[in-house]
Structure formats: C-alpha cells, structure tokens
Design a protein around this motif. Structure first.
Motif, PDB file in Angstrom:
ATOM      1  N   ARG A  69       2.931   2.047  -5.281  1.00 45.20           N
ATOM      2  CA  ARG A  69       2.641   3.389  -5.828  1.00 45.20           C
ATOM      3  C   ARG A  69       2.622   3.362  -7.357  1.00 45.20           C
ATOM      4  O   ARG A  69       3.039   4.334  -8.003  1.00 45.20           O
ATOM      5  CB  ARG A  69       3.683   4.393  -5.346  1.00 45.20           C
ATOM      6  CG  ARG A  69       3.621   4.681  -3.851  1.00 45.20           C
ATOM      7  CD  ARG A  69       4.712   5.660  -3.443  1.00 45.20           C
ATOM      8  NE  ARG A  69       4.592   6.042  -2.038  1.00 45.20           N
ATOM      9  CZ  ARG A  69       4.008   7.169  -1.611  1.00 45.20           C
ATOM     10  NH1 ARG A  69       3.474   8.012  -2.471  1.00 45.20           N
ATOM     11  NH2 ARG A  69       3.938   7.441  -0.315  1.00 45.20           N
ATOM     12  N   ALA A  70       2.151   2.268  -7.923  1.00 50.77           N
ATOM     13  CA  ALA A  70       2.290   2.080  -9.370  1.00 50.77           C
ATOM     14  C   ALA A  70       1.098   2.601 -10.178  1.00 50.77           C
ATOM     15  O   ALA A  70       1.062   2.449 -11.393  1.00 50.77           O
ATOM     16  CB  ALA A  70       2.527   0.599  -9.685  1.00 50.77           C
ATOM     17  N   SER A  71       0.110   3.238  -9.533  1.00 49.36           N
ATOM     18  CA  SER A  71      -0.993   3.797 -10.317  1.00 49.36           C
ATOM     19  C   SER A  71      -0.557   5.142 -10.902  1.00 49.36           C
ATOM     20  O   SER A  71       0.469   5.702 -10.513  1.00 49.36           O
ATOM     21  CB  SER A  71      -2.235   3.981  -9.452  1.00 49.36           C
ATOM     22  OG  SER A  71      -2.149   5.175  -8.710  1.00 49.36           O
ATOM     23  N   ALA A  72      -1.374   5.657 -11.825  1.00 54.26           N
ATOM     24  CA  ALA A  72      -0.992   6.879 -12.544  1.00 54.26           C
ATOM     25  C   ALA A  72      -0.691   8.040 -11.593  1.00 54.26           C
ATOM     26  O   ALA A  72       0.208   8.835 -11.839  1.00 54.26           O
ATOM     27  CB  ALA A  72      -2.108   7.264 -13.510  1.00 54.26           C
ATOM     28  N   ASN A  73      -1.431   8.141 -10.496  1.00 60.15           N
ATOM     29  CA  ASN A  73      -1.189   9.256  -9.568  1.00 60.15           C
ATOM     30  C   ASN A  73      -0.344   8.838  -8.352  1.00 60.15           C
ATOM     31  O   ASN A  73      -0.326   9.525  -7.338  1.00 60.15           O
ATOM     32  CB  ASN A  73      -2.515   9.902  -9.143  1.00 60.15           C
ATOM     33  CG  ASN A  73      -3.447   8.913  -8.460  1.00 60.15           C
ATOM     34  OD1 ASN A  73      -3.033   7.806  -8.103  1.00 60.15           O
ATOM     35  ND2 ASN A  73      -4.692   9.327  -8.256  1.00 60.15           N
ATOM     36  N   GLY A  74       0.314   7.707  -8.469  1.00 60.56           N
ATOM     37  CA  GLY A  74       1.244   7.322  -7.402  1.00 60.56           C
ATOM     38  C   GLY A  74       0.587   6.667  -6.205  1.00 60.56           C
ATOM     39  O   GLY A  74       1.197   6.541  -5.150  1.00 60.56           O
ATOM     40  N   THR A  75      -0.671   6.254  -6.361  1.00 56.73           N
ATOM     41  CA  THR A  75      -1.320   5.518  -5.261  1.00 56.73           C
ATOM     42  C   THR A  75      -1.387   4.038  -5.638  1.00 56.73           C
ATOM     43  O   THR A  75      -0.584   3.555  -6.421  1.00 56.73           O
ATOM     44  CB  THR A  75      -2.702   6.116  -4.927  1.00 56.73           C
ATOM     45  OG1 THR A  75      -3.529   6.036  -6.075  1.00 56.73           O
ATOM     46  CG2 THR A  75      -2.564   7.564  -4.478  1.00 56.73           C
ATOM     47  N   ASP A  76      -2.356   3.316  -5.052  1.00 54.79           N
ATOM     48  CA  ASP A  76      -2.373   1.860  -5.203  1.00 54.79           C
ATOM     49  C   ASP A  76      -2.964   1.410  -6.540  1.00 54.79           C
ATOM     50  O   ASP A  76      -4.103   1.745  -6.858  1.00 54.79           O
ATOM     51  CB  ASP A  76      -3.201   1.236  -4.067  1.00 54.79           C
ATOM     52  CG  ASP A  76      -2.569   1.476  -2.712  1.00 54.79           C
ATOM     53  OD1 ASP A  76      -1.328   1.607  -2.654  1.00 54.79           O
ATOM     54  OD2 ASP A  76      -3.310   1.540  -1.714  1.00 54.79           O
ATOM     55  N   ALA A  77      -2.205   0.630  -7.271  1.00 59.78           N
ATOM     56  CA  ALA A  77      -2.672   0.100  -8.552  1.00 59.78           C
ATOM     57  C   ALA A  77      -3.441  -1.197  -8.322  1.00 59.78           C
ATOM     58  O   ALA A  77      -3.002  -2.282  -8.712  1.00 59.78           O
ATOM     59  CB  ALA A  77      -1.497  -0.120  -9.485  1.00 59.78           C
ATOM     60  N   VAL A  78      -4.563  -1.073  -7.624  1.00 56.31           N
ATOM     61  CA  VAL A  78      -5.405  -2.247  -7.377  1.00 56.31           C
ATOM     62  C   VAL A  78      -6.755  -2.033  -8.043  1.00 56.31           C
ATOM     63  O   VAL A  78      -7.062  -0.928  -8.508  1.00 56.31           O
ATOM     64  CB  VAL A  78      -5.584  -2.505  -5.857  1.00 56.31           C
ATOM     65  CG1 VAL A  78      -4.256  -2.897  -5.224  1.00 56.31           C
ATOM     66  CG2 VAL A  78      -6.203  -1.308  -5.150  1.00 56.31           C
ATOM     67  N   LEU A  79      -7.585  -3.072  -8.096  1.00 58.82           N
ATOM     68  CA  LEU A  79      -8.876  -2.959  -8.778  1.00 58.82           C
ATOM     69  C   LEU A  79      -9.854  -2.113  -7.978  1.00 58.82           C
ATOM     70  O   LEU A  79     -10.656  -1.377  -8.528  1.00 58.82           O
ATOM     71  CB  LEU A  79      -9.466  -4.358  -9.006  1.00 58.82           C
ATOM     72  CG  LEU A  79      -8.635  -5.322  -9.857  1.00 58.82           C
ATOM     73  CD1 LEU A  79      -9.289  -6.696  -9.901  1.00 58.82           C
ATOM     74  CD2 LEU A  79      -8.458  -4.769 -11.273  1.00 58.82           C
ATOM     75  N   PRO A 107       0.837  -1.214   0.000  1.00 54.14           N
ATOM     76  CA  PRO A 107       0.000   0.000   0.000  1.00 54.14           C
ATOM     77  C   PRO A 107       0.868   1.260   0.000  1.00 54.14           C
ATOM     78  O   PRO A 107       1.898   1.318   0.677  1.00 54.14           O
ATOM     79  CB  PRO A 107      -0.789  -0.119   1.303  1.00 54.14           C
ATOM     80  CG  PRO A 107      -0.770  -1.574   1.639  1.00 54.14           C
ATOM     81  CD  PRO A 107       0.543  -2.091   1.136  1.00 54.14           C
ATOM     82  N   PHE A 108       0.444   2.274  -0.756  1.00 52.47           N
ATOM     83  CA  PHE A 108       1.247   3.505  -0.876  1.00 52.47           C
ATOM     84  C   PHE A 108       1.358   4.230   0.462  1.00 52.47           C
ATOM     85  O   PHE A 108       2.336   4.913   0.728  1.00 52.47           O
ATOM     86  CB  PHE A 108       0.624   4.434  -1.938  1.00 52.47           C
ATOM     87  CG  PHE A 108      -0.564   5.239  -1.461  1.00 52.47           C
ATOM     88  CD1 PHE A 108      -0.396   6.553  -1.032  1.00 52.47           C
ATOM     89  CD2 PHE A 108      -1.845   4.687  -1.428  1.00 52.47           C
ATOM     90  CE1 PHE A 108      -1.490   7.295  -0.580  1.00 52.47           C
ATOM     91  CE2 PHE A 108      -2.925   5.411  -0.978  1.00 52.47           C
ATOM     92  CZ  PHE A 108      -2.755   6.718  -0.545  1.00 52.47           C
ATOM     93  N   ASP A 109       0.338   4.043   1.331  1.00 53.26           N
ATOM     94  CA  ASP A 109       0.291   4.776   2.596  1.00 53.26           C
ATOM     95  C   ASP A 109       0.580   3.852   3.782  1.00 53.26           C
ATOM     96  O   ASP A 109       0.112   4.085   4.880  1.00 53.26           O
ATOM     97  CB  ASP A 109      -1.083   5.415   2.771  1.00 53.26           C
ATOM     98  CG  ASP A 109      -2.219   4.399   2.703  1.00 53.26           C
ATOM     99  OD1 ASP A 109      -1.949   3.219   2.337  1.00 53.26           O
ATOM    100  OD2 ASP A 109      -3.369   4.759   3.004  1.00 53.26           O
ATOM    101  N   TYR A 110       1.374   2.802   3.522  1.00 56.86           N
ATOM    102  CA  TYR A 110       1.620   1.843   4.592  1.00 56.86           C
ATOM    103  C   TYR A 110       2.348   2.520   5.752  1.00 56.86           C
ATOM    104  O   TYR A 110       3.121   3.453   5.561  1.00 56.86           O
ATOM    105  CB  TYR A 110       2.456   0.665   4.076  1.00 56.86           C
ATOM    106  CG  TYR A 110       3.930   0.930   3.998  1.00 56.86           C
ATOM    107  CD1 TYR A 110       4.771   0.627   5.069  1.00 56.86           C
ATOM    108  CD2 TYR A 110       4.494   1.494   2.862  1.00 56.86           C
ATOM    109  CE1 TYR A 110       6.124   0.890   5.009  1.00 56.86           C
ATOM    110  CE2 TYR A 110       5.843   1.754   2.794  1.00 56.86           C
ATOM    111  CZ  TYR A 110       6.655   1.458   3.874  1.00 56.86           C
ATOM    112  OH  TYR A 110       7.991   1.724   3.812  1.00 56.86           O
ATOM    113  N   LEU A 111       2.064   2.045   6.937  1.00 59.40           N
ATOM    114  CA  LEU A 111       2.717   2.581   8.125  1.00 59.40           C
ATOM    115  C   LEU A 111       3.308   1.412   8.891  1.00 59.40           C
ATOM    116  O   LEU A 111       2.590   0.616   9.457  1.00 59.40           O
ATOM    117  CB  LEU A 111       1.708   3.305   9.023  1.00 59.40           C
ATOM    118  CG  LEU A 111       1.217   4.654   8.540  1.00 59.40           C
ATOM    119  CD1 LEU A 111       0.066   5.120   9.412  1.00 59.40           C
ATOM    120  CD2 LEU A 111       2.341   5.669   8.567  1.00 59.40           C
TER     121      LEU A 111
END
Ligand code: NAG
Ligand code: NAG
Ligand code: NAG
Ligand code: NAG
Ligand code: NAG
Ligand code: NAG
Ligand code: NAG
Ligand code: NAG
Length: 541
Positions: free
Chosen positions: A383-393, A329-333
C-alpha cells in the motif's frame, strides 16, 4: 581460490563442453521465459515438425506437474514422482540409463492424493552446465524414523539433495545430503521436517549455489514456506523461512494446519528467478499469520519477520539468506483462492525493457487476475503508493487467473505474454517512452480460449538466430496439447503455427528445447519429442 578449484576437481567430473542448444534448467535463470535463439527452431522448421518418438513410463509414475525433462548435450534428463531418473538419447528416444535413487514416499499418509500414489521428485532438476551433474530434491522416508508406523506417517518422510552424473547417473562423491532436522537460520525453532512440505518450484543454480523453494503438502500440517540454499562445493545448507522470529507462528503440534504460519513457496512449479546475484520469488497464503488487520503502508525495504502473499527479493551472504525487498498487493485475499503465490517472477531483459527512469523490470502474476510490472530495485512494499494502493509500474487487469507466470520476447520491440485460465493467450507490447500511456499495451490475443481449470502452461519463447519474424511463443494446454504462435501479433491476433497433435499436456507443463527438437510431457504422462525428421542438424528459418 586454489582450494576451491581443487575441490571442484575432486568432487565433480572434468568439465565438458556444453552445446548452445542445451537447456540445463527450466527456462532461463531470469525466468524471462525467453530461452534464446540457439535451438535451430523457427516458423519454417516448425511447419515440417513430426512426431519423432514418445516414451510411456510406469503405470503409477507421474513425470508430471512440471517435471519436464532437461536437455543436455543431446541427452534428455527426466526425473519423476517414483524417484526414477533417466537419461534418454534426444535423437532416438532410447533410454540410456535409468535409476531409482530412493524409494518414494507413499502418499496415503498425506491428507490428500492430489498428485500421485507415491511422491518423490517434483521440482524440475537443474544441470550444472560445467560439470554435467544434475541436482534435485528427493522426497523419501526412513521407516519408523520419528514415529512408529513404517514409511507412511508424514513424520517419517524426509528430503535428500542429490547430485548425479549425467553420464551413468552415479552419485557425486559426498552426495546425497540429508537436509532434515535442522532449524531455519532466521528461526531455529522451525525445524525442517521434509514430510510436512513439498519441493515444487523448478530449481535455480546461481554460481555454485542451488536454490529450492518449499511450500505446503496438501496445505496441511504446521509448515512454514522455506527457501533452501545449498553450496555444492562446501555442501553448506542454509534454510530461510518466510515467517521467522519470535513473533511468527510456531507450534510443537506437527499436525496443526497452518500452525507454522504457512507462507509456502509454490509458483505452480515455475522456477525461482535470479539476476545473477539475488533471488526473486513469490510467497502464498499466510495461514494463521494473516491477522488481516493492518492497512498501514509499509516500504518494501523495511524488514518483515512475517511474509505472506508477497513477491520477495532475497540475497545470500555468509549469515544466510537476507530479505532485501518485498511487494504485497493492497487488495490481497488470503485463503480465498486468489493468491499471488500461484506464479513466479520474471526478470525482463534489461537491455530492452527499460525506460529513462527504470533500468530493470520484473513481472509477477496472481490468481487475483492481475499482472504486476515492477521496478526490480523497488518492488513496491505494501500500500505504498500515494493513495494507498500498489506502488508498481503498471497493473494489467485480466479476465482469468494466472498460474506459473508470464513469458517475454526481447526482440522486435519487446513483448510479454500472459496465458490466463478461462481466457486467451495475450501479447502486450512494450512502450519504452511510456509516460501518460502505459508501459505495456495489448497487442494481440489467440482466438482459442483456455479452459477455466486444469493447469494452463507457462509461456516459453524461442527465436531463430534472433531474426525478425522468427519468434515463437509456446504454451501447453491440458486439452489441446502443445501450441505454438508467431511471437509478433498481426492485426490484433496471435497467429497459430501448425504442430503435430500432442494429446493433452501435463498440468502447468512447459516444453524443453534441444537442437531442432522440442520435448513435452503429454496428458497421458508420455514424454513426446517433436522435430524435423531425419538428421541431427536441422535448419532454423
Ligand atoms: C508413440 O510411439 C509409437 C511407437 O513407439 C507410435 O506407434 C505412436 O503413434 C506414438 N504416439 C504418438 C502420440 O506419437
Ligand atoms: C512443526 O512441529 C514440529 C514438531 O512436531 C516442530 O519441530 C516444527 O518446528 C514445527 N514447525 C513449525 C513451522 O511450526
Ligand atoms: C480477514 O477479513 C475477512 C473479512 O473481514 C474475514 O472474513 C477473514 O476471516 C479475515 N481473515 C483472518 C485470517 O483474520
Ligand atoms: C548479511 O546481511 C545482513 C543484512 O544486510 C547483515 O545484517 C549481516 O551482517 C550480513 N552478514 C555477513 C556475514 O555479511
Ligand atoms: C491510485 O493511484 C493510481 C495512480 O498512482 C491510480 O491508477 C489508481 O486508480 C488509484 N486508485 C484509487 C483507488 O484511487
Ligand atoms: C469465464 O469467462 C467468462 C467470460 O469472460 C466469464 O463470464 C465467466 O464468469 C468466467 N468463468 C469463470 C469460472 O471464471
Ligand atoms: C491488417 O489490417 C490492415 C488494415 O485492415 C490490412 O490492410 C492488412 O492486410 C492486414 N494484415 C494482415 C496480415 O491481415
Ligand atoms: C543424413 O546425413 C547423412 C550424411 O550427411 C546422409 O547420408 C543421409 O542421407 C541423411 N539422412 C537423411 C534422412 O536426411
């Protein structure tokens, strides 16, 4: 091939016929949570359920934390923290055989006493359905093995891989295997020291390979999460660490917390999942390996030496376990109690849960109060989606943390169920033609809410011969015991089915289903059987 067949005959008992209602593992191989229609259990029979029997174990013994029984040919098989395995007549509750396979390790040597006085078997065993052999990992010790001090020092604790016949509980020839003291295939420096890790997730068997995840023990010491894969015919043991290679953390100081980089495989006890070929699971906090710096996108198929806070897909070949794909996840903690490693991966039935663009879907969960719906062939990277967030469905936001994972129902349109702490059980309906609208939309919730802490149960779903309206969603609640709901919500509500009261439930508990009966470990560590009284064969409906 001939040699292989002969080996099987020598080492393993003659094949036995298993019944369709058997549950030889924790839930299903895919961990979809749907355990099928063969248990002769439906809303009608559930309404007639009674307490059939219960068994109280030894005072200090915890058949706990996901140590549910496995059911095979009307025998309930249990294992415990005291390293006691038992076979129990599924109908009468009579204990048929009982054996302590090895002394459990006294937990006083650990930095915590979270679990029980002694520590032995934790991960739910798996039964090889063809040979009626149960496989499990045993935590024990060898006195003064690595350091003086008898049994107690963590360095003197070790793991064994056992194979016992269900009939009589005797050892299979050439088992148990001692699995300590060998380095990982992907990092020979990282020596497997059983005393520094805990085998917690339920076991997975794919073909002749048994897979087990290992994570931290009280999150102490210099551990690295390890996947162990054992071929039960050749007895070859492969060890794969979640953080391997020269750039990964390593220390010769066994007591240094997170010195090995952590990255444990825990999943609140949920089983590792498989599509019949590859294996899917999640990895927790990265400890000292989590330098926190990079926001640079990474494609999922890029090799990673260091994995943390990730869902992974791995594949076993003759060189050992290979990483195929990952998602973080892009926002993992890390270390903020919000890790994705608290839950496993569910592979949804590909015959139902598919769209014109996605043929196979998986669902992962997180304490970060999110559910991630993923393309199993493209998990999403970082962070692989176009806006740098999660590239999930799809990302489903919840009100509470998830431990363990989701359940699913592939009939009547298809549903997934999430059971967060501090929130209600919720059903989401599948929308196969999702375009602008999401793949899954909220269809109903239960009226009661889960406690905030304490170990919510993992969702398991049954049906009766696949008949519409027969689906049942089962969850445990540490306070309210075993609960059952109709799988298809009515006007936004999950309708509860009455069950005889079970007095609480073990943390992260999951019921096991036999022929017309359900078995669960209650809050007082008792094994409880519910079903329709009287004869062995009961109707579904
Ligand atoms: C457990 O079984 C005993 C009889 O062995 C019975 O008296 C008791 O009510 C049962 N407890 C539950 C919770 O069913
Ligand atoms: C932990 O320390 C021991 C030595 O005490 C070493 O053999 C092992 O490889 C270390 N493991 C990690 C993951 O650093
Ligand atoms: C990660 O970043 C946060 C916020 O800047 C910081 O508090 C934390 O210590 C960092 N963690 C590591 C392992 O560097
Ligand atoms: C196993 O897979 C890895 C990664 O694809 C590859 O590099 C290696 O050569 C394979 N080994 C064998 C024996 O096939
Ligand atoms: C990123 O894009 C996704 C759709 O691809 C959208 O749902 C999400 O809100 C966006 N996030 C941000 C932070 O812009
Ligand atoms: C529990 O949920 C309620 C309502 O959603 C929320 O206000 C509260 O902060 C939550 N408590 C915890 C400890 O998460
Ligand atoms: C569901 O709601 C509709 C519309 O309010 C109502 O007509 C119907 O009776 C409800 N069904 C049930 C089972 O409550
Ligand atoms: C169980 O089945 C047997 C034979 O079919 C019958 O004689 C007996 O009455 C049944 N018992 C109950 C409790 O239904």
């Amino acid at each position: 091939m001939l040699l292989l067949a002969l080996l099987l005959l020598i080492y393993l008992a003659p094949p036995v016929l298993s019944a369709p209602s058997d549950s030889p593992r924790d839930a299903d191989v895919a961990q979809s949570g749907y355990v099928g229609s063969d248990h002769n259990i439906g809303p009608d029979s559930v309404s007639r359920f009674q307490h059939l029997w219960n068994i109280t174990f030894k005072p200090d013994e915890k058949v706990t934390l996901g140590l549910q029984p496995n059911v095979d040919v009307q025998i309930v098989f249990t294992a415990s923290t005291e390293n006691v395995v038992r076979t129990i007549d599924a109908v009468t509750g009579e204990i048929l055989f009982e054996r302590q396979v090895a002394p459990p390790w006294p937990m006083a040597g650990a930095n915590c006493d979270l679990i029980s006085k002694n520590l032995g078997i934790m991960g739910t065993p798996v039964i090889h359905p063809e040979y009626d052999v149960a496989f499990f990992f045993v935590k024990s010790y060898i006195e003064d093995y690595r350091v003086p001090g008898g049994a107690a020092p963590p360095l003197n604790s070790v793991y064994y891989f056992y194979a016992v016949y269900i009939d009589g509980l005797g050892d299979v020839y050439k088992f148990p295997l001692f699995i300590d003291d060998v380095g990982a295939d992907n990092d020979p420096r990282k020596i497997f020291l059983g005393g520094l890790v805990l085998q917690r997730p339920s076991l997975l068997a794919v073909g002749d390979v048994v897979y087990a995840g290992f994570g931290g023990l009280c999150d102490a010491f210099n551990y690295t999460g390890t996947l162990v894969a054992i071929n039960i015919n050749t007895r070859k043991v492969n060890r794969w660490v979640t953080q391997g290679g020269p750039s990964s953390p390593w220390t010769s100081d066994w007591a240094k917390r997170h010195g090995g980089g952590a990255g444990g495989i825990w999943q609140a006890g949920m089983g590792l999942a498989s599509d019949g070929q590859d294996v899917y699971f999640s990895i927790g906090n990265g400890g000292s390996a989590d330098t926190n710096a990079s926001i640079v996108p990474i494609q999922g198929k890029c090799h990673q030496d260091i994995l943390l806070e990730s869902v992974v897909r791995v594949s076993l070949n003759d060189s050992g376990v290979q990483l195929v794909d990952f998602f973080r996840p892009f926002d993992y903690l890390s270390d903020a109690g919000q890790d994705i490693g608290s839950g496993g991966v569910s592979i949804l039935d590909p015959a139902v849960f598919k769209t014109s663009t996605t043929t196979r879907m998986g669902v992962a969960t997180s304490r970060n109060a999110k559910v991630y719906v993923q393309d199993l062939d493209d998990l999403g990277g970082y962070r692989a989606s176009a806006n740098g967030t999660d590239a999930v469905l799809q990302t489903i936001h919840l009100n509470g943390e998830i431990f363990g994972g989701i359940g699913s129902y592939p009939l009547e349109g298809g549903y997934i169920y999430v059971n967060p702490s501090n929130a209600s059980l919720a059903a989401y309906r599948f929308n196969p033609s999702a375009g602008k609208s999401p793949l899954f939309t909220l269809a109903g919730t239960s009226s009661a809410s889960n406690p905030h802490c304490g170990g919510v149960g993992i969702v398991t779903v049954t049906s009766s011969n696949g008949e519409p309206g027969s689906g049942i969603v089962w969850v445990t609640d540490v306070e309210r015991g075993l609960l059952a709901y109709r799988a298809v919500p009515v006007n936004g509500s999950l309708v509860e089915l009455g069950l005889p009261t079970v007095e609480g439930a073990v943390k992260y508990g999951r019921p096991v289903f036999g022929d017309g009966r359900v078995y669960v470990v209650d809050g007082k560590e008792r094994l409880v059987a519910l079903g329709v009284g009287g004869n062995r064969t009961v109707g579904g409906g």
